[in-house]
Design a protein around this motif. Structure first.
Motif, short mmCIF file in Angstrom:
data_model
loop_
_atom_site.label_atom_id
_atom_site.label_comp_id
_atom_site.label_asym_id
_atom_site.label_seq_id
_atom_site.Cartn_x
_atom_site.Cartn_y
_atom_site.Cartn_z
N UNK A 98 -7.51 1.03 -4.59
CA UNK A 98 -7.33 2.28 -3.83
C UNK A 98 -6.43 3.29 -4.54
N UNK A 99 -6.60 3.41 -5.86
CA UNK A 99 -5.86 4.41 -6.63
C UNK A 99 -6.63 5.71 -6.58
N UNK A 100 -6.18 6.61 -5.71
CA UNK A 100 -6.86 7.89 -5.53
C UNK A 100 -5.84 9.01 -5.37
N UNK A 101 -6.12 10.14 -6.01
CA UNK A 101 -5.29 11.34 -5.84
C UNK A 101 -6.24 12.49 -5.55
N UNK A 102 -5.90 13.27 -4.53
CA UNK A 102 -6.70 14.44 -4.17
C UNK A 102 -6.88 15.33 -5.39
N UNK A 103 -8.08 15.85 -5.57
CA UNK A 103 -8.45 16.62 -6.76
C UNK A 103 -7.42 17.70 -7.12
N UNK A 104 -7.00 18.48 -6.12
CA UNK A 104 -6.09 19.60 -6.41
C UNK A 104 -4.67 19.16 -6.77
N UNK A 105 -4.39 17.85 -6.69
CA UNK A 105 -3.05 17.35 -7.03
C UNK A 105 -3.07 16.41 -8.24
N UNK A 106 -4.17 16.42 -8.98
CA UNK A 106 -4.27 15.57 -10.17
C UNK A 106 -3.67 16.27 -11.38
N UNK A 107 -3.40 15.47 -12.40
CA UNK A 107 -2.95 16.02 -13.68
C UNK A 107 -1.45 15.91 -13.88
N UNK A 108 -1.06 16.28 -15.10
CA UNK A 108 0.34 16.12 -15.51
C UNK A 108 1.29 17.02 -14.73
N UNK A 156 0.88 -1.17 0.00
CA UNK A 156 0.00 0.00 0.00
C UNK A 156 0.92 1.22 0.00
N UNK A 157 0.85 2.02 -1.06
CA UNK A 157 1.74 3.18 -1.20
C UNK A 157 0.98 4.48 -0.99
N UNK A 158 1.65 5.44 -0.37
CA UNK A 158 1.08 6.76 -0.19
C UNK A 158 1.99 7.81 -0.79
N UNK A 159 1.39 8.82 -1.42
CA UNK A 159 2.14 9.96 -1.95
C UNK A 159 1.93 11.12 -0.99
N UNK A 160 3.01 11.75 -0.59
CA UNK A 160 2.95 12.84 0.38
C UNK A 160 3.54 14.12 -0.20
N UNK A 161 2.87 15.22 0.07
CA UNK A 161 3.41 16.55 -0.22
C UNK A 161 3.32 17.32 1.09
N UNK A 162 4.46 17.86 1.53
CA UNK A 162 4.54 18.56 2.81
C UNK A 162 3.95 17.71 3.95
N UNK A 163 4.30 16.43 3.93
CA UNK A 163 3.88 15.47 4.96
C UNK A 163 2.37 15.23 5.02
N UNK A 164 1.65 15.66 3.99
CA UNK A 164 0.20 15.40 3.91
C UNK A 164 -0.04 14.35 2.82
N UNK A 216 1.81 14.81 -11.71
CA UNK A 216 2.19 13.48 -12.17
C UNK A 216 2.15 12.42 -11.07
N UNK A 217 1.33 12.63 -10.05
CA UNK A 217 1.31 11.74 -8.89
C UNK A 217 0.77 10.36 -9.25
N UNK A 218 -0.36 10.30 -9.95
CA UNK A 218 -0.95 9.00 -10.31
C UNK A 218 0.05 8.17 -11.11
N UNK A 219 0.73 8.81 -12.06
CA UNK A 219 1.69 8.09 -12.89
C UNK A 219 2.83 7.53 -12.05
N UNK A 220 3.35 8.33 -11.13
CA UNK A 220 4.45 7.86 -10.29
C UNK A 220 4.00 6.75 -9.33
N UNK A 221 2.79 6.87 -8.80
CA UNK A 221 2.26 5.81 -7.94
C UNK A 221 2.15 4.50 -8.73
#
Length: 161
Positions: A79-89, A52-60, A92-97
């Motif tokens: 459980x592939x989910x990215x917060x709305x304001x961090x989606x898109x190219x 189970x992987x998590x992507x963090x920005x500023x520890x959030x 690139x969070x979804x791609x890296x996950x």
């Protein structure tokens, strides 16, 4: 941005992120009770050989992806989910996950990745298609694939040998 394996110590952040997207953003009729895996990540994902992987920005926590290893050579992406304001190219969070999950899968002998999703998530489906997933009929899923009640679209990716 940092991606790392996460477990139950992040349960509250994980539940908050995922349920908000499912229920409030996309009106998927699913509750926490429908997803007991979110309250037992260690046993549900890690014990059988998944992650189970998590992507963090500023520890959030801003994104998640998980792998359920359901037999020796196959896994299900969950459980592939990215917060709305961090989606898109731009981010690139979804791609890296996804890339980290694929790498983990290849390193751990998984040859086939499957996933289920819902028709309403058109951007997600396009994302999987761009990453070489092929839409398959439900009837062709492996018999041991862990089905989720709301899913009505299924995809498959053959990993490199």
């Amino acid at each position: 941005m940092q991606i790392q394996p996460i477990q139950n110590e992040y349960e509250n952040q994980i539940v908050d992120l995922i349920l908000n997207i499912q229920q409030k953003e996309f009106n998927v009729p699913i509750t926490l009770e429908d997803q007991p895996d979110l309250q037992d990540i260690a046993n549900f994902y890690y014990k059988p050989g998944g992650i189970f992987l998590g992507a963090f920005i500023d520890e959030k926590l801003v994104g998640t992806i998980a792998l359920v290893k359901f037999n020796a050579k196959a896994g299900a992406i969950r459980k592939m989910f990215v917060k709305k304001e961090f989606r898109g190219k731009e981010f690139n969070i979804a791609q890296q996950l996804l890339e980290q999950l694929v790498k983990y899968s290849e390193e751990n002998g998984i040859k086939d990745l499957y996933l289920g999703t819902v028709t309403i998530l058109q951007a997600a489906l396009r994302f999987y298609e761009r990453n070489n997933f092929v839409t398959i009929p439900k009837e062709t899923l492996p018999v041991d694939f862990p089905l989720m009640k709301p899913d009505n679209v299924f995809c498959h990716l053959k990993l490199n040998p």
